[in-house]
Every structure is written in structure tokens, then in C-alpha cells.
Write a protein that holds these residues in place. Structure first.
Motif, PDB file in Angstrom:
ATOM      1  N   GLY A 107       0.785  -1.229   0.000  1.00 28.83           N
ATOM      2  CA  GLY A 107       0.000   0.000   0.000  1.00 28.83           C
ATOM      3  C   GLY A 107       0.817   1.279   0.000  1.00 28.83           C
ATOM      4  N   ALA A 108       2.141   1.138   0.012  1.00 30.61           N
ATOM      5  CA  ALA A 108       2.998   2.326   0.050  1.00 30.61           C
ATOM      6  C   ALA A 108       2.959   3.077  -1.277  1.00 30.61           C
ATOM      7  CB  ALA A 108       4.435   1.933   0.389  1.00 30.61           C
ATOM      8  N   ARG A 137      -0.317 -10.430  -4.000  1.00 29.88           N
ATOM      9  CA  ARG A 137      -1.504  -9.592  -3.858  1.00 29.88           C
ATOM     10  C   ARG A 137      -2.418  -9.852  -5.046  1.00 29.88           C
ATOM     11  NH1 ARG A 137      -1.363  -3.037  -3.087  1.00 29.88           N
ATOM     12  NH2 ARG A 137      -3.203  -2.916  -1.782  1.00 29.88           N
ATOM     13  N   GLN A 143      -2.991  -4.878 -12.202  1.00 34.29           N
ATOM     14  CA  GLN A 143      -2.818  -3.442 -11.926  1.00 34.29           C
ATOM     15  C   GLN A 143      -1.649  -2.880 -12.729  1.00 34.29           C
ATOM     16  OE1 GLN A 143      -1.704  -2.686  -7.864  1.00 34.29           O
ATOM     17  NE2 GLN A 143      -1.797  -0.451  -8.074  1.00 34.29           N
ATOM     18  N   ALA A 270       6.171  11.575  -4.813  1.00 38.19           N
ATOM     19  CA  ALA A 270       4.910  11.319  -5.515  1.00 38.19           C
ATOM     20  C   ALA A 270       3.838  12.195  -4.891  1.00 38.19           C
ATOM     21  CB  ALA A 270       4.522   9.854  -5.420  1.00 38.19           C
ATOM     22  N   GLU A 273      -2.348  10.470  -7.315  1.00 36.89           N
ATOM     23  CA  GLU A 273      -2.595   9.133  -7.848  1.00 36.89           C
ATOM     24  C   GLU A 273      -2.378   9.057  -9.354  1.00 36.89           C
ATOM     25  OE1 GLU A 273      -5.634   6.697  -6.161  1.00 36.89           O
ATOM     26  OE2 GLU A 273      -6.343   8.361  -4.927  1.00 36.89           O
TER      27      GLU A 273
HETATM   28  P1  GDP Z   1       1.745  -0.993  -3.412  1.00 35.94           P
HETATM   29  O1  GDP Z   1       0.974  -1.944  -2.598  1.00 35.94           O
HETATM   30  O2  GDP Z   1       2.963  -0.515  -2.681  1.00 35.94           O
HETATM   31  O3  GDP Z   1       2.066  -1.494  -4.777  1.00 35.94           O
HETATM   32  O4  GDP Z   1       0.835   0.323  -3.559  1.00 35.94           O
HETATM   33  P2  GDP Z   1      -0.038   0.786  -4.812  1.00 35.94           P
HETATM   34  O5  GDP Z   1       0.841   1.294  -5.894  1.00 35.94           O
HETATM   35  O6  GDP Z   1      -1.013  -0.271  -5.178  1.00 35.94           O
HETATM   36  O7  GDP Z   1      -0.774   2.050  -4.174  1.00 35.94           O
HETATM   37  C1  GDP Z   1      -1.634   1.949  -3.072  1.00 35.94           C
HETATM   38  C2  GDP Z   1      -2.627   3.088  -3.108  1.00 35.94           C
HETATM   39  O8  GDP Z   1      -1.974   4.332  -2.902  1.00 35.94           O
HETATM   40  C3  GDP Z   1      -3.314   3.212  -4.453  1.00 35.94           C
HETATM   41  O9  GDP Z   1      -4.678   3.500  -4.236  1.00 35.94           O
HETATM   42  C4  GDP Z   1      -2.630   4.387  -5.109  1.00 35.94           C
HETATM   43  O10 GDP Z   1      -3.468   5.048  -6.033  1.00 35.94           O
HETATM   44  C5  GDP Z   1      -2.299   5.251  -3.925  1.00 35.94           C
HETATM   45  N1  GDP Z   1      -1.156   6.138  -4.170  1.00 35.94           N
HETATM   46  C6  GDP Z   1       0.080   5.820  -4.588  1.00 35.94           C
HETATM   47  N2  GDP Z   1       0.872   6.911  -4.665  1.00 35.94           N
HETATM   48  C7  GDP Z   1       0.115   7.960  -4.276  1.00 35.94           C
HETATM   49  C8  GDP Z   1       0.357   9.373  -4.122  1.00 35.94           C
HETATM   50  O11 GDP Z   1       1.444   9.899  -4.355  1.00 35.94           O
HETATM   51  N3  GDP Z   1      -0.681  10.118  -3.688  1.00 35.94           N
HETATM   52  C9  GDP Z   1      -1.903   9.573  -3.406  1.00 35.94           C
HETATM   53  N4  GDP Z   1      -2.848  10.386  -2.989  1.00 35.94           N
HETATM   54  N5  GDP Z   1      -2.154   8.279  -3.531  1.00 35.94           N
HETATM   55  C10 GDP Z   1      -1.173   7.469  -3.958  1.00 35.94           C
END
Ligand code: GDP
Ligand code: MG
Length: 439
Positions: A107-108, A137, A143, A270, A273
Motif C-alpha cells: 500500500g505504500a 496480492r 494493476q 509522488a 494518484e
Molecule cells: P503498493 O501496494 O505498494 O504497490 O501500492 P499501490 O501502488 O497499489 O498504491 C496503493 C494506493 O496508494 C493506491 O490506491 C494508489 O493510487 C495510492 N497512491 C500511490 N501513490 C500515491 C500518491 O502519491 N498520492 C496519493 N494520494 N495516492 C497514492
């Protein structure tokens, strides 16, 4: 927030022609509290304050013509240092492909950032390959594939029945065979750090020998993000950190502590989204942003990439010379509208961040419409010389724009403040570059 607290401290200092040691101590006490409240690591704060104090109580500062400004400059420089000093660039292998491994907790923002990074590299005429290495996941592969399709970057996947180590190995080979100059490997995260995850990451590391191991951390989690970074770094030797979700209501603690605690530079930020919401991290710009001096350089760069370069340059000149008028303001609003989320852009303009914080003047699109109406109801002369707008003129403008006198008063007051900030900024930066006028 951190910015408004620091601005309060400094506006007190700025008002003084002479600054005593007691003034400095008092200011540093407040800066210290503001940083702790922003969730900056305790030890980092302590070292930071000690460094600033040491420089700020010197004789040159006390005797300088504008001691308050000199102290702000010292804080600005130390904040910049704290975040790594200069921009830490992405590594580039002289034996392509350059291999980038994305790691971090679930979720990061690893997968999203992998896509954003691919897009950024592609814009620089590179040919990245994305590798789908998260087999745990549900829908993680999908995705990445959707992201890849959106930006037209190929995604290498072997489904979820092959081990991530094998996927990474074959992904790298695929890139070599197909002439991709960057390979970005998305990996799995866990909710918490666990040994199994680390073990797998270490194995991937050994197989692909990455040029970059980028840890993706959620800036919203403050000191937790820093602890995560510290832990990963001890196991994996990170080469850089990506701070995500800086668009949210973060308190700044992670940005300010990560480098000092881990020694690992922040390479990207970042800020949303959307696929292009990723920026190289510039410590100096971040410091200015935190201090409420705006982030003119990022804004100007963004403008140059997206809109009329000539106009952007002219705007920069005017801001530096504090010649900014309501006409420019209007024109800038027009340009800004083309650039996307208003909220983010506003933070980059000196003084605007503060304006945004004002409760009853939220800068949303609707509010912008009202502000625009007010400015459009001014005569050309009034737009060019805001100082002539007296009480009667204000009443006329309010009636003409369908707003209230209070709103008009507020806008003009804020505009004045903005111009003052710009003046300060331009004296900080000087005509020939940074701080040339200050010392
Ligand atoms: P992962 O589990 O580390 O791969 O995380 P994901 O890439 O799936 O992102 C998890 C959630 O965080 C998603 O809903 C993304 O859209 C959101 N997200 C990622 N980066 C950002 C950002 O810079 N800002 C915001 N607001 N949301 C983000
Ligand atoms: Mg993911």
C-alpha cells in the motif's frame, strides 16, 4: 501546519532591526516544537537546532542589516542539507539495462510509482520494461498491466505461479533481448516487515544485481516511514527513497528525517494518484516549500513543460522584480487552470499556501471563479495599480462581480501579502542567483 508555524516564528524575527541572543533562542525553541509536532525524528531535531543556533548567534548575523532574513536563510540552508543538499539522481548503468527494484510495504505505492517512473523515463526517450514481480496480492499483476497499457510501456509477467525470483531473472533477460534500457521490477509488500519478504527481496537482489533499490514509503505515516526505511536499509542496502502521498495532509516529518536517519537520499516525490504525479526530489525546493517561500522553480518548470515558455519566463521576471499586477494574476490563473489540480499548484506559489489555509478562502475551482470575477470587475488601471483601489472602487467591484465588499477586501489584502512575499523572495534570490544580495 509546519509551514504556518515556522512563518509565525520568522515574521516575529523579521520585524526586528536588531536580534539578540535571547531572540534567537526563543525562535529556536519554537522551531524545535514545530518540527517535533511535524513528526520529525527527535534526534534529528536536536542536531538540527544545534547547527542552526551555532550559525545564527554569530556576530555577523547579529550585526547584519536584516538579521531576521539572515536567520531564515540559515534555516533554509540547513533544512536543505538535512534532506541531502542536492538532488540525488537516478543511477544509470553504463552497461544497459539499468535495473531498478521497487521495494516497500503493502500500500505504500510501489506499483503506482513503478508506472509513474516508467512514464517519466519514456518521456526522456528511454525504453523501460516493467516486470510484474508481485504474485501474492490479488490483481497486482493486472494493476501493473493496466498501467503499462495506459502509458504504452511493455509489462513482463509470468503469471502468479512462477516464483518472483524467476520472474525477475527472466524479466531482465527479456529486456536484454528486446533492447530495453531500463527494467523496473515491481515486488510484493507485506503489511509489516517480515523475514520471508526480506529473504525473497534479497534473492531477487542477488539475481538481478540492481543499480537502484528504491524504497517506496508513504509520507503520511511520518516516523513510521522512517523506521521502515531504516529497517529495509539495514537488510538490503537501499540506493534511494521515494516518498509518496505528499499531496495528502502530511506533516513533513518523513521528508525531513529519512536522509538523516538512514543516510539514504530521497530521489522522488509522488504527489498524487495520477500517472504523471511524480517529481524528482529537490531538497532546496522542498525546504523553500516548507518555509512557505513557495516553490517557484518547480512551478516554472511545470509551466515550461506544459504551457507557453515565453509567458512563463516573463512571469518569473515579474515575480522576481515584484512587478506582479492583477492583470498578471488573471493571466496566471488562466495558465494555471491548464496545469491540473489547483491545490498542488497553489502550494508552489509564494504566499498562496497561506492564502489556501485561510479557512473562508478555500482555493477550490469554485472559489477561483469568484476570485476571477472580482479581478475581472476591475478596470485596467486598477489591475495595473492595485494601490489605487479605494473604498468606493471596492464597493463598485463587489457589486460588479456579484461578491461582497468583505471578499474584495480580503482578496486585495492577500494580493498585497503575496506581493510582499515575492519581494522577499526576490531579495533572497537576487538577480544573479541565490542569496547574492543577502549577505
Ligand atoms: P503498493 O501496494 O505498494 O504497490 O501500492 P499501490 O501502488 O497499489 O498504491 C496503493 C494506493 O496508494 C493506491 O490506491 C494508489 O493510487 C495510492 N497512491 C500511490 N501513490 C500515491 C500518491 O502519491 N498520492 C496519493 N494520494 N495516492 C497514492
Ligand atoms: Mg503493488
Amino acid at each position: 501546519g509546519l509551514t504556518s508555524r515556522l512563518q509565525n516564528v520568522f515574521s516575529k524575527l523579521r520585524g526586528k532591526g536588531k536580534v539578540s541572543e535571547e531572540d534567537v533562542n526563543e525562535a529556536m525553541r519554537e522551531v524545535r516544537l514545530a518540527l517535533l509536532e511535524a513528526d520529525v525524528n527527535f534526534k534529528v531535531v536536536k542536531d538540527f537546532i544545534a547547527k542552526v543556533k551555532e550559525k545564527a548567534v554569530g556576530k555577523e548575523v547579529m550585526d547584519s542589516f536584516t538579521p531576521g532574513m539572515v536567520i531564515i536563510d540559515i534555516v533554509n540552508k540547513e533544512l536543505t542539507e538535512l534532506m541531502g543538499g542536492s538532488q540525488a539522481k537516478l543511477a544509470k548503468s553504463n552497461k544497459p539495462p539499468t535495473v531498478i527494484m521497487m521495494v516497500g510495504l503493502q500500500g505504500a505505492g510501489k506499483t503506482t510509482t513503478a508506472g509513474k517512473l516508467a512514464k517519466m523515463l519514456q518521456k526522456q526517450n528511454s525504453r523501460p520494461l516493467l516486470v510484474a514481480g508481485d504474485i501474492y496480492r490479488p490483481a497486482a499483476i493486472k494493476q501493473l498491466q493496466v498501467l503499462g497499457e495506459q502509458i504504452k510501456v511493455p509489462v513482463f509477467s509470468l503469471g502468479d505461479q512462477t516464483s518472483p525470483v524467476e520472474i525477475a531473472r527472466q524479466g531482465l533477460q527479456h529486456a536484454k533481448d528486446n533492447g530495453n534500457d531500463y527494467v523496473i521490477i515491481d515486488t510484493a509488500g507485506r503489511l509489516h516487515i517480515d523475514e520471508e519478504l526480506m529473504e525473497e527481496l534479497k534473492q531477487i537482489h542477488e539475481v538481478v544485481k540492481p543499480d537502484e533499490v528504491l524504497l517506496v514509503v508513504d509520507a503520511m505515516t511520518g516516523q513510521d516511514a522512517v523506521n521502515v526505511a531504516d529497517h529495509f536499509n539495514k537488510q538490503l542496502e537501499l540506493t534511494g527513497v521515494v516518498l509518496t502521498k505528499l499531496d495528502g495532509d502530511t506533516r513533513g516529518g518523513a521528508a525531513l528525517s529519512v536522509k538523516a536517519v538512514t543516510g539514504c537520499p530521497i530521489k522522488f516525490a509522488a504527489i498524487g494518484e495520477k500517472i504523471d504525479a511524480l517529481e524528482p526530489f529537490h531538497p532546496d525546493r522542498m525546504a523553500s516549500r516548507i518555509l512557505g517561500m513557495g516553490d517557484m522553480l518547480s512551478l516554472i518548470e511545470k509551466a515550461q513543460a506544459n504551457i507557453d515558455e515565453q509567458k512563463a519566463k516573463e512571469m518569473e521576471r515579474k515575480m522576481r522584480n515584484a512587478e506582479f499586477t492583477f492583470e498578471d494574476f488573471l493571466e496566471q490563473m488562466e495558465q494555471v487552470k491548464k496545469l491540473g489540480p489547483l491545490d498542488q499548484l497553489m502550494d508552489m506559489i509564494p504566499g498562496m499556501g497561506k492564502m489556501k489555509q485561510t479557512q473562508d478562502l478555500k482555493v477550490d475551482e469554485k472559489q477561483m471563479g469568484r476570485i476571477e470575477a472580482i479581478v475581472r470587475s476591475m478596470t485596467t488601471k486598477e489591475k495595473q495599480n492595485p494601490e489605487i483601489i479605494n473604498h468606493n472602487r471596492r464597493k463598485r467591484i463587489a457589486a460588479g462581480s456579484g461578491t461582497s465588499l468583505a471578499e474584495v477586501n480580503r482578496l486585495i489584502k492577500q494580493f498585497d501579502e503575496m506581493r510582499r512575499m515575492m519581494k522577499q523572495l526576490s531579495s533572497l534570490m537576487g538577480p544573479g542567483g541565490k542569496n547574492s544580495k543577502m549577505m
